[in-house]
Design a protein around this motif. Structure first.
Motif, short mmCIF file in Angstrom:
data_model
loop_
_atom_site.label_atom_id
_atom_site.label_comp_id
_atom_site.label_asym_id
_atom_site.label_seq_id
_atom_site.Cartn_x
_atom_site.Cartn_y
_atom_site.Cartn_z
N PRO A 116 0.71 -1.04 0.06
CA PRO A 116 -0.10 0.01 -0.01
C PRO A 116 1.04 1.35 -0.02
O PRO A 116 1.95 1.40 0.65
N VAL A 117 0.70 2.17 -0.84
CA VAL A 117 1.44 3.30 -0.79
C VAL A 117 0.36 4.63 -0.65
O VAL A 117 -0.77 4.61 -1.20
N VAL A 118 0.71 5.91 -0.55
CA VAL A 118 0.12 6.93 -0.49
C VAL A 118 -0.33 7.36 -1.71
O VAL A 118 0.51 7.50 -2.56
N ASP A 119 -1.69 7.80 -2.01
CA ASP A 119 -2.24 7.91 -3.24
C ASP A 119 -2.02 9.36 -3.80
O ASP A 119 -2.83 10.27 -3.29
N ILE A 120 -1.08 10.00 -4.18
CA ILE A 120 -0.86 11.36 -4.40
C ILE A 120 -1.80 11.81 -5.63
O ILE A 120 -2.19 12.73 -5.71
N LYS A 121 -1.55 11.01 -6.81
CA LYS A 121 -2.46 11.49 -7.76
C LYS A 121 -3.69 11.77 -7.85
O LYS A 121 -4.23 12.99 -8.14
N SER A 122 -4.51 10.67 -7.22
CA SER A 122 -6.01 11.10 -6.97
C SER A 122 -6.13 12.30 -6.18
O SER A 122 -7.32 12.95 -6.30
N THR A 123 -5.28 12.48 -5.20
CA THR A 123 -5.34 13.69 -4.22
C THR A 123 -5.28 15.10 -4.92
O THR A 123 -6.10 15.86 -4.59
N ASN A 124 -4.16 15.08 -5.91
CA ASN A 124 -4.10 16.35 -6.66
C ASN A 124 -5.35 16.76 -7.52
O ASN A 124 -5.78 17.74 -7.46
N GLU A 125 -6.15 15.59 -8.06
CA GLU A 125 -7.31 15.84 -8.72
C GLU A 125 -8.52 16.24 -7.62
O GLU A 125 -9.15 17.29 -8.12
N LYS A 126 -8.64 15.77 -6.56
CA LYS A 126 -9.47 16.05 -5.69
C LYS A 126 -9.28 17.29 -5.30
O LYS A 126 -10.21 18.08 -4.99
N VAL A 127 -8.09 17.54 -4.86
CA VAL A 127 -7.94 19.15 -4.47
C VAL A 127 -8.24 20.07 -5.54
O VAL A 127 -8.66 21.10 -5.18
N ALA A 128 -7.77 19.77 -6.65
CA ALA A 128 -8.01 20.78 -7.58
C ALA A 128 -9.65 21.16 -7.86
O ALA A 128 -10.17 22.07 -7.77
N ALA A 129 -10.36 20.03 -7.92
CA ALA A 129 -11.93 20.15 -8.03
C ALA A 129 -12.22 20.92 -6.57
O ALA A 129 -13.08 21.77 -6.95
N LEU A 130 -11.94 20.56 -5.57
CA LEU A 130 -12.39 21.13 -4.33
C LEU A 130 -12.11 22.57 -4.35
O LEU A 130 -12.95 23.65 -4.11
N SER A 131 -10.87 23.12 -4.83
CA SER A 131 -10.35 24.45 -4.88
C SER A 131 -11.37 25.21 -5.99
O SER A 131 -11.43 26.48 -5.50
N LYS A 132 -11.72 24.63 -6.97
CA LYS A 132 -12.47 25.18 -7.89
C LYS A 132 -13.85 25.37 -7.48
O LYS A 132 -14.37 26.49 -7.27
N GLN A 133 -14.41 24.52 -6.60
CA GLN A 133 -15.74 24.63 -6.11
C GLN A 133 -16.02 25.75 -5.10
O GLN A 133 -16.97 26.28 -5.29
N TYR A 134 -14.90 26.11 -4.39
CA TYR A 134 -15.15 26.99 -3.29
C TYR A 134 -14.45 28.36 -3.69
O TYR A 134 -14.24 29.29 -3.07
N GLY A 135 -13.91 28.34 -4.90
CA GLY A 135 -13.21 29.70 -5.51
C GLY A 135 -12.09 29.88 -4.76
O GLY A 135 -11.48 31.08 -4.77
N LEU A 136 -11.25 28.82 -4.36
CA LEU A 136 -10.07 29.12 -3.66
C LEU A 136 -8.77 28.44 -4.52
O LEU A 136 -8.25 27.34 -4.32
N GLU A 137 -8.53 29.02 -5.66
CA GLU A 137 -7.54 28.54 -6.54
C GLU A 137 -6.22 28.34 -6.19
O GLU A 137 -5.52 29.34 -5.35
N VAL A 138 -5.73 27.06 -6.09
CA VAL A 138 -4.21 26.68 -5.73
C VAL A 138 -3.96 25.75 -6.77
O VAL A 138 -4.60 24.97 -7.44
N ASP A 139 -2.48 25.70 -6.94
CA ASP A 139 -1.98 24.59 -7.52
C ASP A 139 -1.42 23.51 -6.76
O ASP A 139 -0.64 23.58 -6.00
N PRO A 140 -2.04 22.28 -6.77
CA PRO A 140 -2.13 21.30 -5.89
C PRO A 140 -0.58 20.69 -5.65
O PRO A 140 0.08 20.30 -4.58
N LYS A 141 0.20 21.01 -6.66
CA LYS A 141 1.56 20.39 -7.03
C LYS A 141 2.63 21.44 -6.18
O LYS A 141 3.98 21.03 -6.22
N ALA A 142 2.15 22.71 -5.99
CA ALA A 142 3.02 23.57 -5.54
C ALA A 142 3.48 23.41 -4.04
O ALA A 142 3.09 22.88 -3.23
N LYS A 143 4.79 23.58 -3.69
CA LYS A 143 5.32 23.45 -2.36
C LYS A 143 4.99 24.51 -1.53
O LYS A 143 4.96 25.83 -2.06
N ILE A 144 4.79 24.55 -0.30
CA ILE A 144 4.50 25.58 0.59
C ILE A 144 5.39 26.62 0.47
O ILE A 144 5.24 27.57 0.65
N GLU A 145 6.60 26.12 0.63
CA GLU A 145 7.67 27.18 0.91
C GLU A 145 7.60 28.29 -0.27
O GLU A 145 8.35 29.05 -0.16
#
Lengths: 513, 390, 322
Positions: A116-145
């Motif tokens: 079992p491994v952490v599923d990053i790919k599906s997370t990226n998609e889900k986060v992108a969808a969520l950010s669109k839904q609430y008008g909180l545009e972000v790039d899921p792959k960008a690093k916090i720093e």
């Protein structure tokens, strides 16, 4: 009764060693409302909400969520109850991507072969969808720093939404934002309420409450003062209740009498550790008897200007002149001797040696001079007399007087100690960076008064603040900094708050040039 | 909120406020480790009290039952001082750096380097009279140690390289380089160590006849005591000490106050290294008299923990380093008198250091307990007051 | 050619145990706990392993390899258990992590030396300061070992090298691919974020320190088998500190650390070979041994900017403080 409230706190008491942070507080929050918690620093707002979020447990009292008694023992459990919190200091892992931060603690898994491994790919998609839904545009792959503060805040909000939070707690969310970003955030908060979420807003800023909140609880020194309907209460009333006395919003300020030029900064460029310019070709000057204030959003280079003038960072290019002497390459000690006082932004990490006694800290800028030191040998008697005098004159309160270890003092008194030390240097130039950060209203008024007294004594004052109100209230001249550049410099009375706010966003840039 | 039980309250009272805890916490740590060692001794079937007494006897603090010819308690005590001297210097070295917020984990390497350089330059110079050779050894040790340690300070201030990391690297570089030279040039094949240094260069007068007794007189101890006083003076009375403490407390604030942090970092490492160098010469040209290749002695590492036990305070260090030396020195006698392996000495030392590392936690518990007590008392008296009114 | 083969064979057999110790260090430090205790942890692990091997050796034939594998298991467990001490001091007692590391090392030396002589007296009646171990077999892969130069990689392999590589793969997978690894690395950057995400920071760190001890112990027993075929206080040769140099060199990441350990291993075996080839006195090997440390120092100087320790390394995490 209980059914009406989605959150109900009854008779909550929380003690920390030495203080009672919350004293018998009872309140109820209705589903779908924006409920504000108003109070000064140290009033107990954050503590109260930390208990709702499971970071502490109350010593006494009960918490009901959706009418059911709950023991919220951990943030995990709070999350299960659909409670989310955006903390004042963001809790993000700097070398992880936005998506990784959002799933931290509830990682979705997939199988790679048998592992079992952490599923990053599906997370990226889900986060992108969520950010669109609430008008909180972000790039899921960008690093916090690599992203700015307001985007980091969006990540924090997305973190809650990803966890399907219904009750959203915001702890001082606007402290780090520009007026325009604040407007945007408040809009998002309203949007969330439309979406059926319940919002708890912790703040000490009255305008925000007035703008978005439905109801407001006022806390003072750990006690609940009142719960008010925001629409039918005046700002003045809320302020008086919050402080516990009449508050005077207007700073009494005599007209300025400018003298000769004290500080001249020409074409100053400062680079950070990555050799990236954070201050770009900045020029300005400050005259005796003038408060020159630099307004700007946190992290736009204003602190670096102060540091460069005081000698804490090197000027990559440009010159700094103090009373006609070129100090660009002078060391810190010589600048102090020549006449610079500096009240730094970070009092605990720069302004004080926390494990030193109060008297040692008060002499931190003068210990090497007579009478404190003679031929390399210290005179403890001089330290003690000087400390005693400053403690009296500046009303610095502490447990054991001059022998108190500064770490054990309150933030307000620590700041008083720094202000006392720096003002006593009687320097022609005084740099104040965020002099009132984290202080309560009484202490703020006091420091504002002291700044004006020093101005009227003919000192040149360089004031740097993130609080626009403070700048509008005190400054004689305002320079607005954006992305390291001084976009606009003008007498304070020719600018409105709104204009300054526009410049802080870099908006009026084209028009000017 | 209830008050604690009387035993806890008693302990809290005994530990005292933060000022008093500087003494009570280390004492408490020592007590704990003595209890732990007693358990070990009991398991081995030995009487702990007897064992502790033999430690003291072996190190010349208490009289033994019988002495060999030309030996007495004084000879034992002097040889304790002989062993103590390098430990005292090494612990002071750690303390000086620690007060300025730096870990000098390279003391062992600095000792070896200083000892080696002094050995090859002065240690075998047959014709040099003692009055020249001994001061020369001291000066060379001091300078060599200072130079090595200032490299660490320099790396830190110039490139911000963590001093712990660079000191470990230097330790091993020195260890291998010195081993190479010792094996290649001054190796005594029968002992597998370097040839012993000349008596005139040795800082301890070994096997000296005095008043019918044969003893080892460590001259270095005088220097060590002087060093304690100087270090204490530096930190309490001198401007430099104030600056170093400021750097230790908060380097950013120190810089803000106008202290030249970079220069002082190198300087404090140099002072620390000089003391380590003195530890080195009093060990390799005093207590031990030769150099063993392939070994980095543990003194420099022990000194870190000894320094913690002594609260990084020169006066405290006198006691903590003496204690560790007593255990070390006394453990030989422990083996011969009651038949416990002398390795138990190192074990007891290890336990003391272990518990002293917990000092901050003990202090945290005590302070929390005291605060809790105070709150409970206030609350109770407050409630009592209300009831009385009602 | 013979020299080159020896360089590769000996280099690998030194680098691989060093690598697993360094991975242990990475686990500990990436979780935010400074680990200067590797030296003590590997020594204690080796002691427990060697003791186990000594105790069971009677049950097997003289040349049986079984005791060695049992020793490895026990070294793994022993190192992990001893690391609890470091975990308790650093995570629970919030002691200074550098001091804790130093103390762990001092105590390990004292304890293993003391116990070795006590136990060997009890077992064999005569005091001895060492446990003798059985000689490990060496394996050569037929076919692959015939390849010119690279064939040496498959020649005279210690069985433990294969085991370590397997363990290292698992360690890599856990650290970079699993939720636990994600939490662990997050703890070393911002423990507050981990706490807010509902994961117990102290538990993650505790486990990380224990894993660190277990891996160090495994490395320690392998050194005991490969270098001296015995356990004695000579195990404290400073390889634990070399592992620290390796992980710093490798920027706290597993793959670069492997490269660092290989460089160290080949520098060492190359040094030995060179002294033999040039017929220098054996003392010259000491000079070659300084290479890894000098290289690391220079690396730190030239890459001090890009070399980044975990942000929260050495920071004591106090839940109450925000």
């Amino acid at each position: 009764m209980a059914d009406e409230y989605i959150v109900e706190m009854r008779h909550i008491t929380k003690r920390f060693p030495g203080i009672v942070a919350n004293d018998d507080i009872s309140l109820g929050i209705k589903k779908g409302e924006i409920f504000a918690l108003l109070g000064e620093n140290g009033a107990g707002k954050s503590t109260l909400m930390s208990m709702l979020f499971g970071m502490y447990e109350p010593d006494e009292g009960e918490i009901y969520i959706r009418g059911k008694r709950e023991h919220i023992t951990s943030p995990n459990y709070a999350t299960k109850l659909n409670i989310g919190m955006v903390h004042q200091h963001f809790k993000l892992v700097s070398n992880y991507t936005i998506a990784e931060n959002i799933i931290l603690g509830i990682e979705p898994k997939r199988r790679a072969g048998i592992f079992p491994v952490v599923d990053i790919k599906s997370t990226n998609e889900k986060v992108a969808a969520l950010s669109k839904q609430y008008g909180l545009e972000v790039d899921p792959k960008a690093k916090i720093e690599d992203i700015n503060v307001s985007t980091q805040q969006r990540v924090e909000i997305l973190k809650m939404l990803y966890r399907e939070a219904e009750i959203l707690i915001f702890d001082e969310p606007t402290a780090v934002l520009t007026p325009q970003e604040i407007d945007f955030l408040l809009q998002i908060i309203r949007g969330l309420r439309e979406g059926g979420k319940t919002i708890i807003l912790i703040t000490h800023k009255l305008e925000e409450i007035k703008q978005v909140a439905d109801r407001c609880a006022i806390l003072n020194r750990g006690k609940l003062i009142d719960i008010l309907d925001v629409a039918s209460t005046s700002t003045q009333t809320m302020a008086n209740l919050m402080v516990g006395r009449e508050v005077d919003f207007v700073v009494d300020k005599a007209p300025a009498k400018f003298g000769k030029e004290v500080l001249r900064v020409e074409h100053l460029t400062v680079k950070n550790r990555d050799n990236f310019p954070v201050v770009k070709d900045v020029s300005f000057s400050v005259r005796a008897g003038e408060i020159f204030a630099i307004a700007g959003v946190s992290g736009n280079g204003q602190v670096e200007i102060a540091d460069a003038v005081a000698g804490m960072v090197r000027a990559a290019e440009g010159t700094i002149t103090l009373n006609g002497t070129d100090i660009t390459h002078m060391d810190i000690r010589s600048r102090t001797d020549l006449g610079i006082s500096y009240i730094p932004e970070d009092r605990q990490n720069m302004g004080l040696v926390l494990d030193f006694t109060l008297e040692d800290n008060l002499a931190l800028k003068t210990y090497y001079r007579e009478p404190f030191c003679h031929k390399g040998i210290l005179n403890h008697e001089a330290f003690s007399q000087y400390g005693q005098r400053l403690i009296g004159e500046y009303d610095i309160r502490s447990g054991q007087g001059k022998d108190t270890v500064v770490r054990s003092m309150s933030g307000g008194n620590q700041q008083k100690a720094i202000v006392a030390r720096e003002i006593e240097l009687a320097s022609p130039l005084m740099i104040f960076v965020q002099p009132t950060r984290g202080l309560d209203i009484g202490a703020i008024e006091n420091i504002h008064r002291q700044i004006l007294i020093e101005r009227d004594k003919g000192r040149a004052i360089l004031l740097i603040s993130l609080e626009l109100d403070e700048i509008m209230g005190l400054a004689d001249t305002i320079g607005v900094i954006f992305s390291g550049e001084l976009l606009k410099t003008a007498p304070a009375d020719t600018l409105t708050t709104n204009e300054v706010g526009q410049f802080m966003m870099g908006v009026k840039q084209n028009e000017e040039s | 909120m209830r008050r604690a039980n009387p035993i806890t309250r008693g302990v809290l009272f005994l530990m005292g406020d933060e000022r008093r805890q500087r003494i009570t916490i280390p004492v408490f740590a020592i007590l704990l480790s003595l209890i732990a060692s007693s358990v070990v001794l009991l398991i081995l079937g030995k009487n702990p009290m007897e064992a502790f007494v033999s430690l003291l006897r072996g190190s010349g603090i208490l009289p033994k039952e019988a002495y060999a010819a030309k030996k007495s308690m004084l000879t034992d005590f002097l040889s304790l001082l002989n062993a103590w001297t390098p430990m005292l210097f090494a612990s002071l070295s750690v303390a000086v750096a620690m007060r300025a917020g730096l870990f000098n984990i390279g003391v062992s390497g600095q000792m070896l380097c200083a000892g080696f350089i002094a050995t090859v330059t002065v240690g075998y110079a047959e014709n040099l009279p003692a009055v020249v050779a001994k001061p020369l050894v001291v000066i060379i040790g001091l300078v060599a140690g200072a130079l090595v340690a200032s490299i660490i300070g320099f790396l830190k201030q110039k490139w911000n390289i963590n001093e712990v990391v660079s000191a470990i690297m230097l330790n091993y570089i020195i260890r291998y380089v010195v081993s190479f030279f010792v094996k290649a040039t001054i190796n005594n094949p029968s002992t597998r160590q370097s040839w012993p240094v000349t008596a005139s260069s040795r800082l301890s007068l070994m096997d000296t006849e005095l008043g019918g007794l044969k003893m080892d007189i460590p001259l270095g101890i005088i220097l060590a005591v002087a060093a304690v006083i100087l270090v204490q003076f530096l930190f309490t009375k001198m401007k430099l000490g104030f600056e170093l403490r400021a750097i230790g407390g908060n380097p950013v604030a120190a810089r803000y106050a106008g202290v030249n942090v970079g220069r002082n970092t190198v300087l404090v490492m140099a002072i620390s290294g000089a003391l380590a160098g003195l530890a080195g010469v009093t060990y390799y040209l005093g207590y031990f008299g030769s150099i063993q290749p392939d070994v980095l002695i543990s003194t420099g590492f022990d000194a870190i923990a000894v320094c913690i036990l002594g609260n990084s305070n020169p006066i405290g260090i006198i006691f903590s380093s003496l204690l560790i030396s007593v255990i070390d020195k006394g453990s030989t006698y422990l083996q011969s008198s009651i038949g416990v392996r002398q390795e138990i000495g190192a074990l007891i030392t290890g336990l003391i250091l272990l518990f002293s590392a917990c000092g901050a936690f003990i202090s945290y518990l005590v302070n929390r307990g005291r605060q809790h007590e105070e709150d409970a008392r206030k609350l109770l008296s407050g409630a009592g007051g209300k009831e009385a009114k009602a | 050619m013979i020299y080159l083969n020896t360089v590769i064979i000996d280099g690998l057999s030194f680098a691989i145990p060093l690598f697993i110790m360094a991975i242990g260090g990475i686990y500990c430090e990436r979780s935010g706990v400074t680990n200067l205790a590797i030296e003590g942890l590997q020594g204690m692990g080796a002691f427990v392993g060697a003791l186990a091997a000594t105790l069971v050796s009677g049950m097997f034939a003289a040349d049986s390899q079984a005791p060695m594998f049992i020793a490895m298991v026990f070294a793994f467990l022993g190192g992990g258990l001893y690391a609890v001490l470091h975990a308790v001091l650093c995570v629970k007692f919030k002691a200074n992590q550098v001091i804790s590391g130093v103390v762990i090392n001092i105590l390990a030396t004292a304890l293993t030396t003391f116990l070795t002589s006590e136990i060997s007296t009890a077992l064999f009646g005569a005091a001895s300061n060492r446990f003798r171990l059985t000689t490990s077999i060496r394996m050569t892969v037929p076919g692959l070992s015939e390849i010119p130069v690279l064939g040496a990689v498959f020649t005279n392999i210690y069985p433990f090298e294969l085991i370590i590589i397997l363990v290292a793969l698992v360690a890599w997978y856990v650290l970079y691919k699993t939720p636990f690894g994600m939490h662990l690395r997050a703890c070393g950057d911002n423990p507050h974020a981990v706490d807010a995400a509902g994961v117990e920071v102290s538990r993650v760190r505790f486990v990380a320190v224990m894993i660190s001890g277990a891996l160090s112990g495994l490395g320690g027993i392998c050194f005991a088998y490969s270098i001296s075929v015995q356990f004695s206080s000579a195990i404290y040769m400073g390889y634990g500190y070399l592992a620290i140099a390796g992980l710093i060199f490798g920027n706290w990441q597993i793959m670069p650390t492997l490269a660092a350990c290989l460089i160290f291993g080949f520098a060492r075996s190359g040094g030995f070979a060179l002294t033999q080839m040039m017929e220098l006195p054996s003392a010259f090997t000491d000079l070659f041994m300084t290479l890894p440390y000098i290289v690391t120092l220079f690396l730190l100087i030239f890459f001090s900017k890009s070399n980044r320790a975990p942000r929260a390394l050495g920071e004591i995490y106090d839940k109450g403080k925000r």
